[in-house]
Design a protein around this motif. Structure first.
Motif, mmCIF file in Angstrom:
data_model
loop_
_atom_site.group_PDB
_atom_site.id
_atom_site.type_symbol
_atom_site.label_atom_id
_atom_site.label_comp_id
_atom_site.label_asym_id
_atom_site.label_seq_id
_atom_site.Cartn_x
_atom_site.Cartn_y
_atom_site.Cartn_z
ATOM 1 N N GLN A 288 41.310 48.896 26.236
ATOM 2 C CA GLN A 288 41.913 47.954 27.177
ATOM 3 C C GLN A 288 42.196 48.642 28.504
ATOM 4 N N LYS B 163 44.237 52.973 37.605
ATOM 5 C CA LYS B 163 43.538 52.315 36.508
ATOM 6 C C LYS B 163 43.178 53.342 35.451
ATOM 7 N N ARG C 205 50.108 46.588 31.389
ATOM 8 C CA ARG C 205 48.980 45.660 31.261
ATOM 9 C C ARG C 205 48.598 45.183 32.664
ATOM 10 N N PRO D 45 47.451 42.310 34.992
ATOM 11 C CA PRO D 45 47.425 40.844 34.905
ATOM 12 C C PRO D 45 45.984 40.321 35.006
ATOM 13 N N ASP D 46 45.683 39.244 34.321
ATOM 14 C CA ASP D 46 44.336 38.675 34.308
ATOM 15 C C ASP D 46 43.831 38.363 35.718
ATOM 16 N N TYR D 47 44.716 37.912 36.597
ATOM 17 C CA TYR D 47 44.281 37.542 37.948
ATOM 18 C C TYR D 47 43.905 38.755 38.801
ATOM 19 N N ARG E 250 42.102 41.464 37.726
ATOM 20 C CA ARG E 250 40.948 42.211 37.208
ATOM 21 C C ARG E 250 39.753 42.053 38.043
#
Length: 70
Positions: free
Chosen positions: A9, A23, A64, A66-68, A70
């Motif tokens: 991940q 990252k 984590r 966030p999905d927005y 990536r």
């Protein structure tokens, strides 16, 4: 949870000896509640694989993405 992030991940993790998050990819999550570190591989363009050697980072400094974002 002591292992909410899975191997492979993409995360943001505090780079050792800095105050910056970079990252990284989860190599190994904490094995137990007593172990508080993730083993992560930071992005590293100078390495042939594109990743650094696996590094221990305390759980509280692994986030984590966030999905927005990536």
């Amino acid at each position: 949870a002591h292992n909410e992030l899975r191997p492979g991940q993409m995360v943001l993790a505090l780079y050792p000896d800095t105050t910056c998050f970079y990252k990284a990819i989860v190599h190994t999550p904490p094995a137990s509640r007593r172990q508080r570190d993730y083993l992560v591989e930071f992005e590293d363009e100078s390495e042939p694989t594109g990743r650094s050697e696996a590094t221990n980072v305390p759980q509280k400094y692994v986030l984590r993405i966030p999905d927005y974002a990536r």
